[in-house]
Motif scaffolding. Structure first.
Motif, PDB file in Angstrom:
ATOM      1  N   SER A 143       1.344  -0.386   8.393  1.00  0.00           N
ATOM      2  CA  SER A 143       2.590  -0.028   7.442  1.00  0.00           C
ATOM      3  C   SER A 143       3.092  -1.357   7.129  1.00  0.00           C
ATOM      4  N   GLY A 144       3.576  -1.454   6.013  1.00  0.00           N
ATOM      5  CA  GLY A 144       4.161  -2.769   5.504  1.00  0.00           C
ATOM      6  C   GLY A 144       4.384  -3.145   4.074  1.00  0.00           C
ATOM      7  N   SER A 145       5.271  -3.551   3.626  1.00  0.00           N
ATOM      8  CA  SER A 145       5.562  -3.658   2.261  1.00  0.00           C
ATOM      9  C   SER A 145       4.342  -4.418   1.786  1.00  0.00           C
ATOM     10  N   ARG A 184       3.659  -5.984  15.306  1.00  0.00           N
ATOM     11  CA  ARG A 184       4.335  -6.362  14.125  1.00  0.00           C
ATOM     12  C   ARG A 184       4.094  -7.876  13.449  1.00  0.00           C
ATOM     13  N   GLU A 202      -2.109  -6.564   6.984  1.00  0.00           N
ATOM     14  CA  GLU A 202      -0.733  -7.296   6.867  1.00  0.00           C
ATOM     15  C   GLU A 202       0.430  -6.121   6.967  1.00  0.00           C
ATOM     16  N   GLY A 203       1.252  -6.330   7.978  1.00  0.00           N
ATOM     17  CA  GLY A 203       2.234  -5.458   8.321  1.00  0.00           C
ATOM     18  C   GLY A 203       2.360  -5.182   9.841  1.00  0.00           C
ATOM     19  N   THR A 204       2.467  -3.812  10.136  1.00  0.00           N
ATOM     20  CA  THR A 204       2.879  -3.381  11.650  1.00  0.00           C
ATOM     21  C   THR A 204       1.729  -2.522  11.815  1.00  0.00           C
ATOM     22  N   ALA A 207       7.551   0.261   1.660  1.00  0.00           N
ATOM     23  CA  ALA A 207       6.715   0.090   2.529  1.00  0.00           C
ATOM     24  C   ALA A 207       5.653   1.382   2.462  1.00  0.00           C
TER      25      ALA A 207
END
Length: 386
Positions: A310-312, A267, A275-277, A320
């Motif tokens: 995944s990630g905004s 994460r 950038e993200g998970t 997301a």
């Protein structure tokens, strides 16, 4: 033709090629230098020592003045000799000593250092704003003086050159290094400059399968995991693209079935465009991945899927979004693939991503802070096309 160069002088038993490669890569982390060059040669007349010569590889027409670049790079707090010493200590050589010289015949510039874990000593002569200046620098002091040149009235050009040489010779960095090493260093460096023995690639992490396996082993140690647990018996081709050898090495060494962390999520990553998970794809996901809408375009580029992200942050805000991290046919470069059709440079190489993960979950030393900073800087520059 006037000669300009920067070189490290070292004992090969203390400074392996990997330390040279990683150290220069760390020092160059924030520089947009596309093809840095590092050549190694034995030093004639200086037994037991080699020299590593650095050049940017950038043409002067591209706006890079080589001497200005060398001066700025070696003047930096995290200079190549400092970063190489850190890398050597990581590789089991904490007591190494490195000498360095930045030299030019185009102008008066002769700057020499001795670096060791306890500190450094620097002697230099150079052209300053008010004329020729000389100095001595240590961690505790910095003394700079103007050099007086005694010229007879009506001196010829030859006499001027001789007077200049007499005045600056005691202050030269190469004179300091000659006293340190007991040999005429400048002549030896000139000889080695034109007789390189080998090239050392400047890399933060080596891309070979053995290096990737070592990075996975490092990550397993940091996360207290068991190497190879749950590893797939084989990796399927995806869209007709076989897994690169580097990913095969990763899959054999990674812990796919840690009971303490069944989700296996990384994460809050932020390296380049990643950038993200992140979650590495399992064997069953790989087998079905070629049915992903639009993946034919990625397969046509010889990309192989590694992980989901995944990630905004991927979408610059809002809900997301998802992407796939894929590896190129070279087994090194990573790509972000969205919708199977849009692929952009992810920033880090595969090995750099793995080192970033292990450092991110570690208590870091000052040298490791420098390394993770360089990993992030390089990845950012690549993701922006630099």
């Amino acid at each position: 033709m006037a000669t300009t160069f920067a070189a490290l002088i070292f004992r090969p038993a203390e400074i392996p090629d990997r330390a040279l490669s990683q150290g220069f890569a760390v020092a160059l982390g924030g520089w947009a230098i596309a093809s840095p060059r590092l050549f190694v040669a034995p030093l004639p007349g200086v037994p037991g020592f080699c020299a590593a010569y650095y050049a940017s590889g950038e043409p002067a027409a591209g706006g890079v003045d080589e001497l200005d670049h060398l001066v700025e790079l070696f003047d930096d707090e995290l200079s190549p000799p400092v970063a190489v010493l850190d890398a050597a200590a990581e590789l089991g050589h904490p007591g190494a000593t490195i000498y360095a010289l930045v030299f030019s015949e185009e102008v008066v510039h002769d700057d020499g250092w001795r670096f060791e874990a306890s500190g450094f000593v620097r002697h230099f002569v150079r052209e300053g704003e008010e004329g020729i200046e000389a100095g001595v620098e240590t961690p505790d002091r910095s003394d700079v003086v103007e050099v007086d040149i005694d010229l007879p009235e009506g001196a010829t050009e030859q006499q001027e050159r001789e007077a200049l040489d007499r005045a600056i010779r005691p202050h030269r960095g190469s004179t300091f290094l000659a006293a340190e090493l007991g040999a005429p260093v400048l002549g030896a460096l000139m000889g080695g400059l034109f007789a390189p023995e080998r090239r050392v690639d400047v890399r933060l992490v080596e891309p070979a399968p053995a290096s990737i396996a070592a990075e996975v082993a490092r990550l397993n140690r940091v996360l207290r995991r068991e190497g190879g647990r749950g590893a797939p018996a084989s990796l399927p081709p995806v869209g007709g693209v076989a897994a690169p050898a580097t990913y095969e090495a990763f899959a054999r060494a990674y812990d796919w079935a840690d009971p303490a962390d069944p989700e296996d999520l990384y994460r809050e990553l932020a390296i380049g465009a990643i950038e993200g998970t992140l979650r590495f794809l399992r064997e069953d996901e790989l087998r079905g991945h070629e049915r992903e809408p639009g993946w034919e375009a990625a397969a046509a580029r010889r990309l192989y899927p590694l992980a989901r992200l995944s990630g905004s942050a991927l979408g610059g805000g809002g809900a997301a979004q998802r992407a796939v991290v894929a590896i190129g046919a070279d087994g090194e470069q990573l790509w972000l693939v969205r919708g199977g059709t849009s692929a952009a440079p992810a920033g880090p190489t595969f090995g750099e991503l793995l080192r970033y993960l292990s450092l991110g979950w570690s208590r870091r030393s000052d040298a490791e802070e420098d390394l993770i900073g360089a990993l992030m800087l390089r990845a950012r520059l690549r993701s922006l096309g630099g």
